[in-house]
Design a protein around this motif. Structure first.
Motif, mmCIF file in Angstrom:
data_model
loop_
_atom_site.group_PDB
_atom_site.id
_atom_site.type_symbol
_atom_site.label_atom_id
_atom_site.label_comp_id
_atom_site.label_asym_id
_atom_site.label_seq_id
_atom_site.Cartn_x
_atom_site.Cartn_y
_atom_site.Cartn_z
ATOM 1 N N CYS A 58 0.696 -1.141 -0.303
ATOM 2 C CA CYS A 58 0.073 -0.119 -0.175
ATOM 3 C C CYS A 58 1.048 0.970 0.194
ATOM 4 O O CYS A 58 0.625 2.318 -0.717
ATOM 5 C CB CYS A 58 -0.787 0.145 1.442
ATOM 6 N N HIS A 59 2.308 1.261 0.481
ATOM 7 C CA HIS A 59 2.540 2.622 1.020
ATOM 8 C C HIS A 59 4.369 2.674 -0.061
ATOM 9 O O HIS A 59 4.950 3.710 0.285
ATOM 10 C CB HIS A 59 3.392 2.537 2.404
ATOM 11 N N GLY A 60 4.369 1.839 -0.786
ATOM 12 C CA GLY A 60 5.098 1.358 -2.328
ATOM 13 C C GLY A 60 6.520 1.224 -1.621
ATOM 14 O O GLY A 60 6.527 0.867 -0.258
ATOM 15 N N ASP A 61 7.661 0.871 -2.271
ATOM 16 C CA ASP A 61 8.882 0.594 -2.579
ATOM 17 C C ASP A 61 9.072 1.858 -1.199
ATOM 18 O O ASP A 61 9.244 3.186 -1.416
ATOM 19 C CB ASP A 61 9.427 0.899 -3.760
ATOM 20 N N ALA A 62 9.953 1.765 -0.076
ATOM 21 C CA ALA A 62 10.512 1.935 0.668
ATOM 22 C C ALA A 62 9.577 3.442 1.468
ATOM 23 O O ALA A 62 10.222 4.080 1.490
ATOM 24 C CB ALA A 62 12.021 3.115 0.147
ATOM 25 N N GLY A 63 8.296 3.545 0.878
ATOM 26 C CA GLY A 63 7.628 3.975 1.828
ATOM 27 C C GLY A 63 7.063 4.943 1.103
ATOM 28 O O GLY A 63 6.988 6.069 1.463
ATOM 29 N N ASN A 64 7.490 5.052 -0.482
ATOM 30 C CA ASN A 64 7.433 6.150 -1.396
ATOM 31 C C ASN A 64 6.143 6.310 -2.416
ATOM 32 O O ASN A 64 6.006 5.231 -3.697
ATOM 33 C CB ASN A 64 8.436 6.874 -2.485
ATOM 34 N N SER A 65 4.867 5.831 -2.084
ATOM 35 C CA SER A 65 3.855 5.706 -1.800
ATOM 36 C C SER A 65 3.456 6.206 -3.753
ATOM 37 O O SER A 65 3.820 7.454 -3.945
ATOM 38 C CB SER A 65 2.861 5.710 -1.253
ATOM 39 N N THR A 66 2.928 5.534 -4.457
ATOM 40 C CA THR A 66 2.584 6.471 -5.842
ATOM 41 C C THR A 66 0.910 5.785 -6.097
ATOM 42 O O THR A 66 0.426 6.678 -6.985
ATOM 43 C CB THR A 66 2.892 5.166 -6.832
ATOM 44 N N MET A 67 0.682 5.526 -4.756
ATOM 45 C CA MET A 67 -1.180 5.976 -4.991
ATOM 46 C C MET A 67 -1.947 6.939 -3.989
ATOM 47 O O MET A 67 -1.311 7.056 -2.566
ATOM 48 C CB MET A 67 -2.064 4.786 -3.992
ATOM 49 N N ALA A 68 -2.532 8.061 -4.548
ATOM 50 C CA ALA A 68 -2.933 8.758 -4.156
ATOM 51 C C ALA A 68 -4.030 9.036 -2.863
ATOM 52 O O ALA A 68 -3.319 10.227 -1.809
ATOM 53 C CB ALA A 68 -3.914 9.966 -4.807
ATOM 54 N N ALA A 69 -4.129 8.364 -2.352
ATOM 55 C CA ALA A 69 -4.794 7.960 -1.678
ATOM 56 C C ALA A 69 -4.527 7.435 -0.423
ATOM 57 O O ALA A 69 -4.245 7.516 1.224
ATOM 58 C CB ALA A 69 -6.557 6.526 -1.074
ATOM 59 N N ASN A 70 -3.070 6.389 -0.482
ATOM 60 C CA ASN A 70 -2.097 6.440 0.666
ATOM 61 C C ASN A 70 -0.622 7.370 0.773
ATOM 62 O O ASN A 70 -0.369 7.666 -0.342
ATOM 63 C CB ASN A 70 -1.636 4.415 0.493
ATOM 64 N N PRO A 71 -0.867 7.417 2.169
ATOM 65 C CA PRO A 71 0.539 8.173 2.553
ATOM 66 C C PRO A 71 1.666 7.804 2.044
ATOM 67 O O PRO A 71 2.395 6.479 2.441
ATOM 68 C CB PRO A 71 0.853 8.764 3.762
ATOM 69 N N LYS A 72 3.123 9.096 1.947
ATOM 70 C CA LYS A 72 4.418 8.738 1.614
ATOM 71 C C LYS A 72 4.516 8.773 2.863
ATOM 72 O O LYS A 72 4.308 9.745 3.905
ATOM 73 C CB LYS A 72 4.888 10.213 0.881
ATOM 74 N N LEU A 73 5.640 7.644 3.218
ATOM 75 C CA LEU A 73 5.591 7.426 4.554
ATOM 76 C C LEU A 73 7.666 8.260 4.368
ATOM 77 O O LEU A 73 8.462 7.523 5.464
ATOM 78 C CB LEU A 73 5.509 6.161 5.280
ATOM 79 N N ALA A 74 8.163 7.210 3.434
ATOM 80 C CA ALA A 74 9.437 7.891 3.616
ATOM 81 C C ALA A 74 10.053 8.479 3.996
ATOM 82 O O ALA A 74 9.497 10.086 3.914
ATOM 83 C CB ALA A 74 10.357 7.660 2.243
#
Length: 219
Positions: A58-74
């Motif tokens: 949900c949050h993408g590789d290394a926290g770099n989410s590409t889905m607008a509804a899911n936060p970037k956490l990196a």
């Protein structure tokens, strides 16, 4: 200086803010490395034996989410991420997906995942609506004096880097996610910040969108 060493020094500093758990200064580097490694394993692989899904889905590789509804956490402040994972286990921040996931994590695993994410490099976001971002910049830097809305920068920093451990990093965040959180605060559906609830209630939908747009381009 070795890049990996620099990353783990960063983890060490952020983990120290998160609270006790490191035996001594001498033990700190090894403990920080161990926490981040355990966090990486959980983030990328989850724990099928316990039904723990991988965060990466949900949050993408290394926290770099590409889905607008899911936060970037990196690059998010470790203490803040840890606090949110704890809050998801309480009525203060109920979420069908995250509440279930957070309740399955042990206290240490919450810290491990937070340490891993804090050490990751966030990818640059971008504001797409120049006019909206201009309004957002005005509010972010100066607030809305007539309605008692403080400048976002006073808590989240001029560059959106946040202030450990209370105020999160906002720079580069998906606008859709930022707007959603402001709306949740406004409707008192997210209850883990009385300050944000008060401020959100004083903002219009357009002002929320403007701030979200501006924040997306910060770095």
């Amino acid at each position: 200086m070795n890049r990996a060493f620099v990353s783990f020094v960063k983890v060490l500093l952020l983990a120290a803010i998160a609270g006790p758990g490191l035996a001594s200064a001498a033990d700190a580097p090894a403990a920080a490395v161990a926490d981040a490694k355990k966090g990486a394993a959980l983030y990328t692989g989850g724990d099928p034996a316990r039904g723990l899904a991988a965060c990466i889905s949900c949050h993408g590789d290394a926290g770099n989410s590409t889905m607008a509804a899911n936060p970037k956490l990196a690059g998010q402040i470790a203490a803040y991420t840890h606090k949110q994972l704890v809050d998801f286990t309480t009525p203060a921040r109920a979420n069908p997906v995250m509440t279930t996931f957070a309740k399955m994590l042990t206290a240490q695993e919450k810290k491990d995942v937070a340490a891993y994410l804090a050490a990751q490099t966030p990818k640059q976001g971008a504001a797409k609506n120049k006019e909206l971002a201009t309004l957002g910049k005005k509010i972010y830097r100066g607030g809305i004096a007539e309605r008692g809305v403080a400048a976002c920068a006073s808590c989240h920093g001029a560059s959106g880097a946040g202030i450990p451990a209370q105020y999160p990093r906002l720079a580069g965040q998906h606008p859709d996610y930022t707007i959603a959180q402001l709306q949740l605060f406004k409707g008192e559906k997210r209850k883990n910040s009385a300050q944000m609830t008060t401020l959100a209630k004083r903002m219009s939908d357009e002002e929320m969108s403007a701030v979200a747009e501006y924040v997306a381009g910060l770095k």
